[in-house]
Design an enzyme around this catalytic site. Sequence first.
Site, PDB file in Angstrom:
ATOM      1  N   LYS A 127      63.229 -68.468 -94.463  1.00  0.00           N
ATOM      2  CA  LYS A 127      62.815 -67.608 -95.406  1.00  0.00           C
ATOM      3  C   LYS A 127      65.307 -67.327 -94.922  1.00  0.00           C
ATOM      4  O   LYS A 127      65.846 -66.415 -95.594  1.00  0.00           O
ATOM      5  CB  LYS A 127      62.855 -66.433 -95.682  1.00  0.00           C
ATOM      6  CG  LYS A 127      61.436 -66.901 -96.397  1.00  0.00           C
ATOM      7  CD  LYS A 127      60.618 -65.867 -96.097  1.00  0.00           C
ATOM      8  CE  LYS A 127      59.166 -66.292 -97.179  1.00  0.00           C
ATOM      9  NZ  LYS A 127      58.769 -67.349 -96.632  1.00  0.00           N
ATOM     10  N   ILE A 150      59.234 -53.575 -79.312  1.00  0.00           N
ATOM     11  CA  ILE A 150      60.537 -54.169 -79.129  1.00  0.00           C
ATOM     12  C   ILE A 150      62.086 -53.107 -79.334  1.00  0.00           C
ATOM     13  O   ILE A 150      63.290 -54.141 -78.568  1.00  0.00           O
ATOM     14  CB  ILE A 150      60.284 -55.303 -79.511  1.00  0.00           C
ATOM     15  CG1 ILE A 150      61.056 -55.767 -81.090  1.00  0.00           C
ATOM     16  CG2 ILE A 150      59.688 -56.884 -78.755  1.00  0.00           C
ATOM     17  CD1 ILE A 150      60.765 -56.480 -81.705  1.00  0.00           C
TER      18      ILE A 150
END
Length: 628
Positions: free
Chosen positions: A420, A353
Amino acid sequence: MNVDSFGKYRNFLLPLMDSISVILGYYLISVLITDSFLMDPISAITRNEILISIILAIIILQTIFRLTKRYSNIIRYENNQDYIMYILLSIISLLIVSLIEDIIGMKNPSIKFNLTTGILIGTLTVVYRLVIRYALLSDIANKGINYTPENQEKVLIIGGGYSANNIIKTLQTSLKGKYNIIGIVDDNKKRIGYSVAGVKIIGNRKDILKICENEEIDTIFFTIVNIDNKNKKEILEICNKTSANVKVLPDLREIISSENLYGSLRDIEIEDLLGREPVELDNNNIKSLINNKVVLVTGGGGSIGEELCRQIMIHHPKQLLMLDIYENSLYNIELELKDNYPNDDIKAIIANIRDKERMFEIFEEYSPEIVFHAAAHKHVPLMENNPTEAIKNNVFGTYNLVNACDKYNTKRFILISTDKAVNPTNIMGATKRLCEMIIQAKDKESETEFVAVRFGNVLGSNGSVVPLFKKQIANGGPVTVTHKDITRFFMTIPEAVALVLQSITYAKGGEIFVLNMGEPVKIYDLAKSLIELSGLTLGKDIDITFTGLRPGEKLYEEILMDEENLEGTGHEKIFITEPMNFTMRDVEEKLDAFREIINKEITDKQIIKETMKKCVPTYKEPKEVNGE
């Protein structure tokens, strides 16, 4: 009865036994039943007529049994439907006998006599087959094993319902001798003292520990399937405190079509102790979004990506594109899905990616309509030591995909985010927060609907704590926990993915969906439970050691930042955060700061962290949050 000897002679024995059933049936009816309401007086029936009837009945019965392939049945697998068929065919056989008797001019026995005899013959046929079945199953179960009270497993059964009844019958027949069923535990006080399949209900959940200790129970069978997860968790936690091996029947929906409940029993797993209720989905809405669409999943070979692909294929997309940089994991999921969906269009694409040109080529070639973006570096300590890699992959990889979606008119983009990202204390979490900012800003100026789904830890995912603990336990310990008070949110991989798919049915663009993760779980308690599930005793067989918080780790995770508010959706486990007010221009300025770090090849971690603090205002050092 010996299985081998019966199998050798079954073609002779079964017709012989059926013939004996006919003779015995006629004898019992002729000699014992004299009620003239049922039939003509017995004295009117001659011995010759009875003998002719018997011969006719044997020939016709065995002919019909062969035509209907009754003799092809494997007796130990026969069921109630087979037994009813034996009785019906016996009755039909005797009615045919009556018809033949009438044609040849026999006035006696009467139709009533033959009908009654047919019922009795059918019953005798079923009875002796049940005896053979019982003997065969006992022989199979006990073959080569000489069970004595000393080598029998002592069993306690939890639940006094239908499932318990079936399991007890199995243990008493096909597994006869292997188990000594001590009793049943049931929370219904009115049932105590009563019996299920001959086994007495001896207490409720409060008595489990005492019963297991006094009776030296080896195995507990948890047979309650219609129970809420809160009570299931509480009872299993009690069972887990014993030294017994615990076996659990799965959810009712998993076994509703199963006739072998004993075979459905499985070992207790950590998921059973989380007490999470099953996810209810609106599959029609999900199907309408995915069916006949081109769907791209990045990180398709990862734990979340694989499960996304599995659940997406249920709704039959026009084409599924699975993209990953790691060929082995992608190859495995491709094989699995192509085996399950041989006629569907499934493509595995090896690509990174980070490679903008490659991403644009893929979008130009396939024109994906929906993109699930699960590709990311997620390991907190590793990303603390390699922060620029986290930025390149998580931030700029996402940025590449977002721009490709915008250019090639993708309908919807779903970012898989994490708890997170909320008030992050580590680089990984901060990069995921930047990804959330990118998609919310891009949504304001694009036709593509950009959304994110935020959830916590998933049980069993690659790199998660549960597989690590299991490996440490298998190696004899110690089990390592960073801090005794550390907590995390947990859900199963299928549950998380199911809620991701459900979330997109509410998407309009710009939302961050937050999944209800339930109550946070202490990692120390999780480790203890896994040790107990393994049949070990903490402090005796294995120890837990505390290693200290890792770089970037905080004691607890959150699902919301202070400035975010939650709104409900149509699903009780899915919420939407209030959109943040920033533009793509604001985000580009932040990205420019990181482009400079990458272009200048800056590796100083402190400089990177200071830059992250400027770009992600909620990012803090762990010591600021953990009270160190």
